[in-house]
Design an enzyme around this catalytic site. Structure first.
Site, PDB file in Angstrom:
ATOM      1  NE  ARG A 162      -4.066  -1.910   0.316  1.00 50.77           N
ATOM      2  CZ  ARG A 162      -4.056  -3.172  -0.161  1.00 50.77           C
ATOM      3  NH1 ARG A 162      -3.014  -3.620  -0.841  1.00 50.77           N
ATOM      4  NH2 ARG A 162      -5.103  -3.954   0.029  1.00 50.77           N
ATOM      5  CB  SER A 232      -8.953  -1.561   4.086  1.00 49.47           C
ATOM      6  OG  SER A 232      -9.200  -2.856   3.631  1.00 49.47           O
ATOM      7  CD  GLU A 327      -6.084   0.856   1.620  1.00 52.55           C
ATOM      8  OE1 GLU A 327      -5.816  -0.200   2.222  1.00 52.55           O
ATOM      9  OE2 GLU A 327      -6.843   0.904   0.642  1.00 52.55           O
TER      10      GLU A 327
HETATM   11  P1  FAD Z   1      -8.910   8.299  -5.916  1.00 51.24           P
HETATM   12  O1  FAD Z   1      -9.609   7.970  -4.654  1.00 51.24           O
HETATM   13  O2  FAD Z   1      -9.624   9.113  -6.917  1.00 51.24           O
HETATM   14  O3  FAD Z   1      -7.518   9.002  -5.559  1.00 51.24           O
HETATM   15  C1  FAD Z   1      -6.687   8.467  -4.561  1.00 51.24           C
HETATM   16  C2  FAD Z   1      -5.465   9.372  -4.389  1.00 51.24           C
HETATM   17  O4  FAD Z   1      -4.671   9.363  -5.585  1.00 51.24           O
HETATM   18  C3  FAD Z   1      -5.826  10.839  -4.170  1.00 51.24           C
HETATM   19  O5  FAD Z   1      -4.876  11.370  -3.275  1.00 51.24           O
HETATM   20  C4  FAD Z   1      -5.681  11.469  -5.548  1.00 51.24           C
HETATM   21  O6  FAD Z   1      -5.379  12.850  -5.505  1.00 51.24           O
HETATM   22  C5  FAD Z   1      -4.537  10.676  -6.148  1.00 51.24           C
HETATM   23  N1  FAD Z   1      -4.628  10.531  -7.603  1.00 51.24           N
HETATM   24  C6  FAD Z   1      -5.645   9.930  -8.281  1.00 51.24           C
HETATM   25  N2  FAD Z   1      -5.361   9.870  -9.598  1.00 51.24           N
HETATM   26  C7  FAD Z   1      -4.138  10.448  -9.761  1.00 51.24           C
HETATM   27  C8  FAD Z   1      -3.295  10.662 -10.904  1.00 51.24           C
HETATM   28  N3  FAD Z   1      -3.640  10.290 -12.120  1.00 51.24           N
HETATM   29  N4  FAD Z   1      -2.101  11.266 -10.694  1.00 51.24           N
HETATM   30  C9  FAD Z   1      -1.730  11.647  -9.453  1.00 51.24           C
HETATM   31  N5  FAD Z   1      -2.477  11.459  -8.335  1.00 51.24           N
HETATM   32  C10 FAD Z   1      -3.677  10.874  -8.502  1.00 51.24           C
HETATM   33  N6  FAD Z   1      -7.536  -1.105  -2.664  1.00 51.24           N
HETATM   34  C11 FAD Z   1      -6.725  -2.184  -2.747  1.00 51.24           C
HETATM   35  O7  FAD Z   1      -5.495  -2.036  -2.840  1.00 51.24           O
HETATM   36  N7  FAD Z   1      -7.231  -3.459  -2.686  1.00 51.24           N
HETATM   37  C12 FAD Z   1      -8.544  -3.708  -2.582  1.00 51.24           C
HETATM   38  O8  FAD Z   1      -8.940  -4.861  -2.542  1.00 51.24           O
HETATM   39  C13 FAD Z   1      -9.433  -2.588  -2.530  1.00 51.24           C
HETATM   40  N8  FAD Z   1     -10.759  -2.781  -2.423  1.00 51.24           N
HETATM   41  C14 FAD Z   1     -11.594  -1.709  -2.364  1.00 51.24           C
HETATM   42  C15 FAD Z   1     -12.985  -1.932  -2.294  1.00 51.24           C
HETATM   43  C16 FAD Z   1     -13.863  -0.863  -2.256  1.00 51.24           C
HETATM   44  C17 FAD Z   1     -15.348  -1.114  -2.214  1.00 51.24           C
HETATM   45  C18 FAD Z   1     -13.371   0.468  -2.294  1.00 51.24           C
HETATM   46  C19 FAD Z   1     -14.308   1.630  -2.299  1.00 51.24           C
HETATM   47  C20 FAD Z   1     -11.994   0.710  -2.361  1.00 51.24           C
HETATM   48  C21 FAD Z   1     -11.102  -0.385  -2.391  1.00 51.24           C
HETATM   49  N9  FAD Z   1      -9.707  -0.196  -2.471  1.00 51.24           N
HETATM   50  C22 FAD Z   1      -8.870  -1.280  -2.564  1.00 51.24           C
HETATM   51  C23 FAD Z   1      -9.143   1.163  -2.488  1.00 51.24           C
HETATM   52  C24 FAD Z   1      -9.195   1.827  -3.902  1.00 51.24           C
HETATM   53  O9  FAD Z   1      -9.934   1.042  -4.784  1.00 51.24           O
HETATM   54  C25 FAD Z   1      -7.796   2.005  -4.479  1.00 51.24           C
HETATM   55  O10 FAD Z   1      -7.009   2.803  -3.637  1.00 51.24           O
HETATM   56  C26 FAD Z   1      -7.836   2.654  -5.856  1.00 51.24           C
HETATM   57  O11 FAD Z   1      -6.594   2.521  -6.492  1.00 51.24           O
HETATM   58  C27 FAD Z   1      -8.221   4.144  -5.793  1.00 51.24           C
HETATM   59  O12 FAD Z   1      -8.451   4.580  -7.123  1.00 51.24           O
HETATM   60  P2  FAD Z   1      -9.235   5.916  -7.435  1.00 51.24           P
HETATM   61  O13 FAD Z   1      -9.098   6.169  -8.889  1.00 51.24           O
HETATM   62  O14 FAD Z   1     -10.609   5.853  -6.928  1.00 51.24           O
HETATM   63  O15 FAD Z   1      -8.376   6.957  -6.600  1.00 51.24           O
HETATM   64  N1  EPU Z   2     -11.284 -10.547   9.909  1.00 48.77           N
HETATM   65  C1  EPU Z   2     -11.795 -10.271  11.161  1.00 48.77           C
HETATM   66  N2  EPU Z   2     -12.893  -9.470  11.243  1.00 48.77           N
HETATM   67  C2  EPU Z   2     -13.531  -8.972  10.148  1.00 48.77           C
HETATM   68  C3  EPU Z   2     -13.017  -9.285   8.869  1.00 48.77           C
HETATM   69  C4  EPU Z   2     -11.878 -10.067   8.779  1.00 48.77           C
HETATM   70  O1  EPU Z   2     -11.264 -10.703  12.172  1.00 48.77           O
HETATM   71  O2  EPU Z   2     -14.516  -8.241  10.309  1.00 48.77           O
HETATM   72  C5  EPU Z   2     -10.069 -11.391   9.831  1.00 48.77           C
HETATM   73  C6  EPU Z   2     -10.378 -12.800   9.317  1.00 48.77           C
HETATM   74  O3  EPU Z   2      -9.652 -13.699  10.105  1.00 48.77           O
HETATM   75  C7  EPU Z   2      -9.814 -12.819   7.919  1.00 48.77           C
HETATM   76  C8  EPU Z   2      -8.673 -11.801   8.002  1.00 48.77           C
HETATM   77  O4  EPU Z   2      -9.153 -10.808   8.907  1.00 48.77           O
HETATM   78  O5  EPU Z   2      -9.329 -14.057   7.550  1.00 48.77           O
HETATM   79  C9  EPU Z   2      -8.335 -11.141   6.686  1.00 48.77           C
HETATM   80  O6  EPU Z   2      -9.533 -10.588   6.108  1.00 48.77           O
HETATM   81  P1  EPU Z   2      -9.655 -10.342   4.556  1.00 48.77           P
HETATM   82  O7  EPU Z   2      -9.303 -11.562   3.788  1.00 48.77           O
HETATM   83  O8  EPU Z   2     -10.969  -9.698   4.282  1.00 48.77           O
HETATM   84  O9  EPU Z   2      -8.491  -9.305   4.255  1.00 48.77           O
HETATM   85  P2  EPU Z   2      -8.033  -7.974   4.972  1.00 48.77           P
HETATM   86  O10 EPU Z   2      -6.653  -8.187   5.472  1.00 48.77           O
HETATM   87  O11 EPU Z   2      -9.025  -7.464   5.945  1.00 48.77           O
HETATM   88  C10 EPU Z   2      -6.930  -7.043   2.828  1.00 48.77           C
HETATM   89  C11 EPU Z   2      -6.932  -5.753   2.078  1.00 48.77           C
HETATM   90  C12 EPU Z   2      -8.137  -5.650   1.177  1.00 48.77           C
HETATM   91  C13 EPU Z   2      -8.141  -6.826   0.209  1.00 48.77           C
HETATM   92  C14 EPU Z   2      -8.162  -8.106   1.012  1.00 48.77           C
HETATM   93  C15 EPU Z   2      -8.076  -9.343   0.136  1.00 48.77           C
HETATM   94  C16 EPU Z   2      -5.699  -4.185   3.423  1.00 48.77           C
HETATM   95  C17 EPU Z   2      -5.740  -2.995   4.313  1.00 48.77           C
HETATM   96  N3  EPU Z   2      -6.867  -4.629   2.985  1.00 48.77           N
HETATM   97  O12 EPU Z   2      -8.029  -6.976   3.726  1.00 48.77           O
HETATM   98  O13 EPU Z   2      -8.016  -4.449   0.426  1.00 48.77           O
HETATM   99  O14 EPU Z   2      -9.241  -6.771  -0.659  1.00 48.77           O
HETATM  100  O15 EPU Z   2      -7.030  -8.138   1.914  1.00 48.77           O
HETATM  101  O16 EPU Z   2      -6.772  -9.541  -0.282  1.00 48.77           O
HETATM  102  O17 EPU Z   2      -4.626  -4.691   3.126  1.00 48.77           O
HETATM  103  C18 EPU Z   2      -8.456  -2.130   0.545  1.00 48.77           C
HETATM  104  O18 EPU Z   2      -7.229  -1.968   0.556  1.00 48.77           O
HETATM  105  O19 EPU Z   2      -9.265  -1.180   0.525  1.00 48.77           O
HETATM  106  C19 EPU Z   2      -8.995  -3.483   0.542  1.00 48.77           C
HETATM  107  C20 EPU Z   2     -10.284  -3.762   0.607  1.00 48.77           C
END
Ligand code: FAD
Ligand code: EPU
Length: 347
Positions: A162, A232, A327
Site C-alpha cells: 500500500r 479498508s 489507507e
Molecule cells: P482516488 O480515490 O480518486 O484518488 C486516490 C489518491 O490518488 C488521491 O490522493 C488522488 O489525488 C490521487 N490521484 C488519483 N489519480 C491520480 C493521478 N492520475 N495522478 C496523481 N495522483 C492521482 N484497494 C486495494 O489495494 N485493494 C482492494 O482490494 C481494494 N478494495 C476496495 C474496495 C472498495 C469497495 C473500495 C471503495 C476501495 C477499495 N480499495 C482497494 C481502495 C481503492 O480502490 C484504491 O485505492 C484505488 O486505487 C483508488 O483509485 P481511485 O481512482 O478511486 O483513486
Molecule cells: N477478519 C476479522 N474481522 C472482520 C473481517 C476479517 O477478524 O470483520 C479477519 C479474518 O480472520 C480474515 C482476516 O481478517 O481471515 C483477513 O480478512 P480479509 O481476507 O478480508 O483481508 P483484509 O486483510 O481485511 C486485505 C486488504 C483488502 C483486500 C483483502 C483481500 C488491506 C488494508 N486490505 O483486507 O483491500 O481486498 O485483503 O486480499 O490490506 C483495501 O485496501 O481497501 C482493501 C479492501
C-alpha cells in the site's frame, strides 16, 4: 472537457455530499495543461481524482477537482509476454475484464477493485495474494510545473505494501498519465491466499478465479452504490517478529501473514477485539461483515466517519500498542491533510 456542478457526491465512493469550487473532467493532456494554467498556477488549490474510492473529504473543498478520464489501452506482444500501455483514466476493473476477454490472463486476482488504472500505482493496489507491482513495468508521470513527462521503471516506483514513490517524492505537482503492464503468456494460477487455497491448482481456470473473487468480494465488501465506503480504512499493521510472537502467545487465534520476518496482522481482527463491529456514530457505521470498512449507512457526514476512525485508532492503539495507519487519503478544504495531524497519540 466537462465542467460539473460543484457537488462531489458522485465523485467520492463514501458518497459524502461535499462541494468543490469547480469539478472538471479531462479526457486529454491538452485539457489538463489548459486547466493547470488557467486555475492551478494562480495558487487555487487543486486535487486530481480517479474514482474517488480512496479519499475522505473532511470538509468542502475550496479548489478545483480534476477528474482524470485519460483513456486508451494499447497492446503488443512478444514471444513470451503481453505488453499493455494503459492511460491512467481507464477503470481498473474494466481493464481486468477486458484482458481476460482477450485471453490475457494474470490480473484476475485483482478483480473488482474500484478506481482508475493510474491511481492503482499510487498505493500499489493488492488483493488475494497479488499486487500491481507483480505486473507493472513502468509508470509515466507528468510534472505539471514544466509539462515534462518521465517514465519510471517498476523499481524506481519503490512499490511496497500500500505504498509507492507516488505517496512521497512524486506526490505534489505530478500527475500519473499512463502505466505499462507486462503479463507473462505462461499463466499460473495464484491461489496462495487463504480464501483461495482450497481451489484445485491443476484444474482451475482464470475465468473461475475471476468469478470466485468477485463472489467473495461481494460477500465481504459493501457495494459503494448501496453503502458508501472507501474499502479498508486502515492498512494492516506490519510488526516486528518479536512483537508478533509475543501477541501470538496471548492471542493464539490472531490472523496474520508472516513474510521476511515481519508479521502483517489483520487490522479487522484487532478492531473486533475492541468490540467495535457495528459501532455507530451519526450516519456512519463499522460494517457488520468487515470491521476494517467504515460505511456511510445513512446520510453520514465527514465528521461521523472521522469520529469512528479516531475511535478505532485510539481503541486499537491503547489495547495493543499498535497505532494503525490510514489507507484512505484525507482531503481538507485546501488539499491533502497528513494523517499525523488527525491521528496521534502520546507515547
Ligand atoms: P482516488 O480515490 O480518486 O484518488 C486516490 C489518491 O490518488 C488521491 O490522493 C488522488 O489525488 C490521487 N490521484 C488519483 N489519480 C491520480 C493521478 N492520475 N495522478 C496523481 N495522483 C492521482 N484497494 C486495494 O489495494 N485493494 C482492494 O482490494 C481494494 N478494495 C476496495 C474496495 C472498495 C469497495 C473500495 C471503495 C476501495 C477499495 N480499495 C482497494 C481502495 C481503492 O480502490 C484504491 O485505492 C484505488 O486505487 C483508488 O483509485 P481511485 O481512482 O478511486 O483513486
Ligand atoms: N477478519 C476479522 N474481522 C472482520 C473481517 C476479517 O477478524 O470483520 C479477519 C479474518 O480472520 C480474515 C482476516 O481478517 O481471515 C483477513 O480478512 P480479509 O481476507 O478480508 O483481508 P483484509 O486483510 O481485511 C486485505 C486488504 C483488502 C483486500 C483483502 C483481500 C488491506 C488494508 N486490505 O483486507 O483491500 O481486498 O485483503 O486480499 O490490506 C483495501 O485496501 O481497501 C482493501 C479492501
Amino acid at each position: 472537457m466537462i465542467i460539473y456542478k460543484n457537488s462531489l457526491k458522485s465523485f467520492n465512493t463514501f458518497g459524502l455530499d461535499v462541494t468543490a469550487l469547480k469539478i472538471i473532467k479531462i479526457t486529454n493532456i491538452n485539457e489538463l495543461y489548459y486547466i493547470w494554467e488557467k486555475y492551478c498556477q494562480k495558487s487555487i488549490p487543486y486535487i486530481i481524482l480517479g474514482n474517488g474510492s480512496n479519499v475522505l473529504f473532511l470538509n468542502h473543498f475550496r479548489g478545483i477537482v480534476i477528474i482524470n478520464r485519460l483513456k486508451g489501452i494499447y497492446i503488443n506482444e512478444t514471444q513470451n509476454h503481453w505488453n499493455l500501455h494503459v492511460n491512467s483514466g481507464e477503470n481498473w476493473h474494466q481493464l481486468v475484464k477486458y484482458t481476460i476477454k482477450k485471453g490475457i490472463f494474470g490480473l484476475e486476482n485483482l478483480a473488482l477493485i474500484p478506481g482508475c488504472v493510474g491511481s492503482a500505482s499510487i498505493q500499489n493496489i493488492g488483493a488475494y495474494g497479488v499486487s500491481l507491482q507483480n505486473f507493472c513495468k513502468y509508470v509515466d508521470i507528468m510534472n505539471l510545473l514544466n509539462k515534462k513527462i518521465t517514465r519510471l521503471s517498476c523499481i524506481e516506483c519503490n512499490f511496497q505494501y500500500r505504498n509507492s514513490i507516488f505517496k512521497n517524492f512524486y506526490m505534489h505537482n505530478y500527475i500519473i498519465i499512463a502505466l505499462g503492464i507486462t503479463i507473462s503468456k505462461k499463466w499460473k494460477p495464484n491461489i496462495s491466499y487463504k480464501d483461495l487455497n482450497h481451489l484445485n491448482l491443476y484444474t482451475i481456470t482464470p475465468h473461475e478465479i475471476f468469478s470466485y473473487i468477485c463472489t467473495i468480494r461481494k460477500k465481504k465488501i459493501p457495494n459503494p452504490k448501496i453503502y458508501g465506503n472507501a474499502g479498508s480504512f486502515f492498512k494492516n499493521p506490519l510488526v516486528s517478529n518479536k512483537l508478533g510472537i509475543q501477541l501470538l502467545k496471548t492471542f493464539p487465534n490472531m490472523p496474520y501473514i508472516l513474510k521476511n520476518n515481519i508479521f502483517k496482522i489483520s487490522a479487522a481482527w484487532l478492531i473486533d477485539q475492541c468490540n467495535l463491529k457495528r459501532y455507530i456514530k451519526g450516519g456512519a457505521m463499522i460494517y457488520s461483515k468487515h470491521s476494517l470498512i467504515i460505511i456511510n449507512k445513512c446520510k453520514a457526514k465527514s465528521k461521523d466517519i472521522l469520529y469512528i476512525a479516531i475511535k478505532i485508532y485510539n481503541c486499537v492503539g491503547n489495547k495493543f500498542g499498535i497505532w494503525l495507519e490510514p489507507e484512505v487519503r484525507l482531503i481538507g478544504s485546501l488539499g491533502e491533510v497528513h494523517p499525523s495531524s488527525i491521528f496521534f497519540h502520546n507515547h
